[in-house]
Design an enzyme around this catalytic site. Structure first.
Site, PDB file in Angstrom:
ATOM      1  N   CYS A  60       1.130  -1.131   0.074  1.00 14.05           N
ATOM      2  CA  CYS A  60       0.104  -0.237  -0.531  1.00 14.05           C
ATOM      3  C   CYS A  60       0.832   1.266   0.130  1.00 14.05           C
ATOM      4  O   CYS A  60       1.895   1.543   0.587  1.00 14.05           O
ATOM      5  CB  CYS A  60      -1.112  -0.173   1.275  1.00 14.05           C
ATOM      6  SG  CYS A  60      -1.683   0.933   1.024  1.00 14.05           S
ATOM      7  N   CYS A  64       0.488   5.067   7.027  1.00 16.29           N
ATOM      8  CA  CYS A  64      -0.123   4.733   8.309  1.00 16.29           C
ATOM      9  C   CYS A  64       0.947   3.969   8.872  1.00 16.29           C
ATOM     10  O   CYS A  64       1.160   2.516   8.947  1.00 16.29           O
ATOM     11  CB  CYS A  64      -1.381   3.603   8.079  1.00 16.29           C
ATOM     12  SG  CYS A  64      -3.085   4.794   6.979  1.00 16.29           S
ATOM     13  N   CYS A 135     -19.686  -6.235   3.358  1.00 18.84           N
ATOM     14  CA  CYS A 135     -18.910  -4.677   3.976  1.00 18.84           C
ATOM     15  C   CYS A 135     -17.203  -4.761   3.153  1.00 18.84           C
ATOM     16  O   CYS A 135     -16.473  -5.861   2.589  1.00 18.84           O
ATOM     17  CB  CYS A 135     -18.606  -5.030   5.303  1.00 18.84           C
ATOM     18  SG  CYS A 135     -17.576  -3.544   6.103  1.00 18.84           S
ATOM     19  N   CYS A 195     -19.389   2.111   8.759  1.00 12.27           N
ATOM     20  CA  CYS A 195     -18.368   1.343   9.933  1.00 12.27           C
ATOM     21  C   CYS A 195     -17.288   2.463   9.662  1.00 12.27           C
ATOM     22  O   CYS A 195     -16.716   2.333   8.999  1.00 12.27           O
ATOM     23  CB  CYS A 195     -18.438   0.494   8.976  1.00 12.27           C
ATOM     24  SG  CYS A 195     -17.465  -1.003  10.223  1.00 12.27           S
ATOM     25  N   ARG A 267     -18.108  -2.856  17.573  1.00  7.91           N
ATOM     26  CA  ARG A 267     -17.099  -3.722  17.181  1.00  7.91           C
ATOM     27  C   ARG A 267     -16.040  -3.850  17.924  1.00  7.91           C
ATOM     28  O   ARG A 267     -14.671  -2.967  18.008  1.00  7.91           O
ATOM     29  CB  ARG A 267     -17.000  -4.159  16.393  1.00  7.91           C
ATOM     30  CG  ARG A 267     -16.085  -5.489  15.245  1.00  7.91           C
ATOM     31  CD  ARG A 267     -16.158  -5.586  13.988  1.00  7.91           C
ATOM     32  NE  ARG A 267     -17.636  -5.327  13.455  1.00  7.91           N
ATOM     33  CZ  ARG A 267     -18.108  -4.940  12.948  1.00  7.91           C
ATOM     34  NH1 ARG A 267     -17.291  -3.933  12.289  1.00  7.91           N
ATOM     35  NH2 ARG A 267     -19.249  -4.820  12.121  1.00  7.91           N
TER      36      ARG A 267
HETATM   37 FE1  SF4 Z   1      -2.282   1.023   3.761  1.00 14.06          FE
HETATM   38 FE2  SF4 Z   1      -3.045   3.095   5.371  1.00 14.06          FE
HETATM   39 FE3  SF4 Z   1      -4.986   0.580   4.905  1.00 14.06          FE
HETATM   40 FE4  SF4 Z   1      -3.009  -0.110   5.805  1.00 14.06          FE
HETATM   41  S1  SF4 Z   1      -4.302   1.088   7.262  1.00 14.06           S
HETATM   42  S2  SF4 Z   1      -3.677  -0.491   3.634  1.00 14.06           S
HETATM   43  S3  SF4 Z   1      -1.323   1.620   4.853  1.00 14.06           S
HETATM   44  S4  SF4 Z   1      -3.822   3.113   3.813  1.00 14.06           S
END
Ligand code: SF4
Ligand code: SAM
Ligand code: DTB
Length: 320
Positions: A60, A64, A135, A195, A267
């Site tokens: 990704c 994060c 979902c 959600c 949840r």
């Molecule tokens: Fe990508 Fe952030 Fe989702 Fe992880 S939480 S898959 S780094 S967008």
């Protein structure tokens, strides 16, 4: 930042200050109040079961800091392509047979491209046709994409605010709080249930936990489903060594969420594998009435199905 967010259509029914006051109640008073709200709005012996599947894992582009799927960190997660339809359906069928009522498909994308959205729409149609609620969590949505998901029969879209606006910049820099609110608004306008929750144990303060819950409760209307994740510390991520959150603080977070979002399903989400049964039981007492059910979350472990069945039986919780 805060004012910008709050000045949207949030009428600020729950200011951070008011939410913080709940956190500061004596523990027993807080739990009692949460149980009362819970009983007034839900069957206290029922729990909703959702099963998760990572349909596109790893690689990704977002940053994060908690996430093992970000391409920016060296974790053990192997990058995979979008799963084939048949694999997804096999997993959904197994989830259904095990008793889950909702099937949640997650993709490690910044957001879906059009051709990816088409593939996911077919997954939604077919899972829905199996008689399960659907979902998906695919990242940020552009104009028009939520409507397509709705057309395919999507029941819920998961998109978390993750933390408070004040702490957010410490955790994610590649998408803003406002980006998230924009996606939530598109989902809401398309008539899909929301959600939306967050993660605790990222190193945030209690006031920042209150800030997250305030944001969630002031969404108008509040999310139908509110996942509260406890950070799963994954080796290679920047947060792998952050201090543990005290379990009672986690339980307080659940209790406050229950009180300020009385109608929502709260949840008890990531982190159960690391949590003793007694802590989980107190979370249910505090008003949690949904779990992720099945041996894997997206890339990390969740309790075994047999263990969860045994726990539900010990607590006389039923899913039907
Ligand atoms: Fe990508 Fe952030 Fe989702 Fe992880 S939480 S898959 S780094 S967008
Ligand atoms: N990529 C999409 C997105 O973030 O918009 C969807 C999937 S993402 C993995 C869904 C949520 O999982 C995140 O918002 C976060 O709250 C939660 N999550 C991710 N990694 C986690 C971890 N290590 N511990 C607890 N929760 C986590
Ligand atoms: C949510 O709030 N929690 C789930 C779901 N929505 C998609 C994801 C938890 C992920 C935990 C880390 C992992 O397994 O990769």
């Amino acid at each position: 930042m805060d004012t910008l967010v709050v000045s949207r259509k949030n009428t600020s029914t729950w200011s951070t200050k008011k939410v913080l006051e709940l956190f500061q109640l004596p523990f027993m008073d807080l739990l009692y109040q949460a149980q009362q709200v819970h009983r007034a709005n839900h069957d206290p012996n029922k729990i909703q079961l959702s099963s998760l599947l990572s349909i596109k894992t790893g690689g990704c582009p977002e940053d994060c800091k908690y996430c093992p799927q970000s391409a920016r960190y060296e974790t053990e997660v192997e990058r995979e392509r979008l799963l084939a339809l048949q694999e997804v359906l096999k997993s959904a069928q197994a989830a259904k047979e095990n008793g889950a009522t909702r099937f949640c498909m997650g993709a490690a994308w910044r957001g879906p491209k059009e051709h990816q959205l088409e593939d996911v729409m077919e997954m939604i149609r077919q899972v829905k046709a199996m008689g399960m609620e659907t979902c998906v969590t695919l990242g940020m949505l552009k104009e028009g994409q939520a409507e397509k998901l709705k057309e395919a029969g999507l029941d819920y879209y998961n998109h978390n605010l993750d933390t408070s606006p004040e702490f957010y910049g410490e955790i994610i820099t590649t998408r803003t709080y406002q980006d998230r609110l924009d996606t939530l608004e598109r989902v809401r306008n398309a008539g899909i249930n929301i959600c939306c929750g967050g993660i605790v144990g990222l190193g945030e303060s209690r006031a920042q936990r209150a800030g997250l819950l305030s944001q969630l409760a002031n969404l108008n209307p509040p999310p139908e489903s509110v996942p509260i994740n406890q950070l799963v510390k994954v080796s290679g991520t920047p947060l792998e060594e952050v201090d543990d959150l005290d379990p009672f603080e986690f339980i307080r977070t659940i209790a406050v969420a229950r009180i300020i979002m009385p109608k929502s399903h709260v949840r008890l989400s990531a982190g159960r594998e690391q949590m003793p049964e007694s802590t989980q039981a107190l979370c249910f007492m505090a008003g949690a009435n949904s779990i992720f059910y099945g041996e894997e979350l997206l890339t990390t472990a969740n309790p075994r199905i047999e263990a969860d069945k045994a726990l539900m039986s010990k607590l006389d919780l039923s899913s039907k």
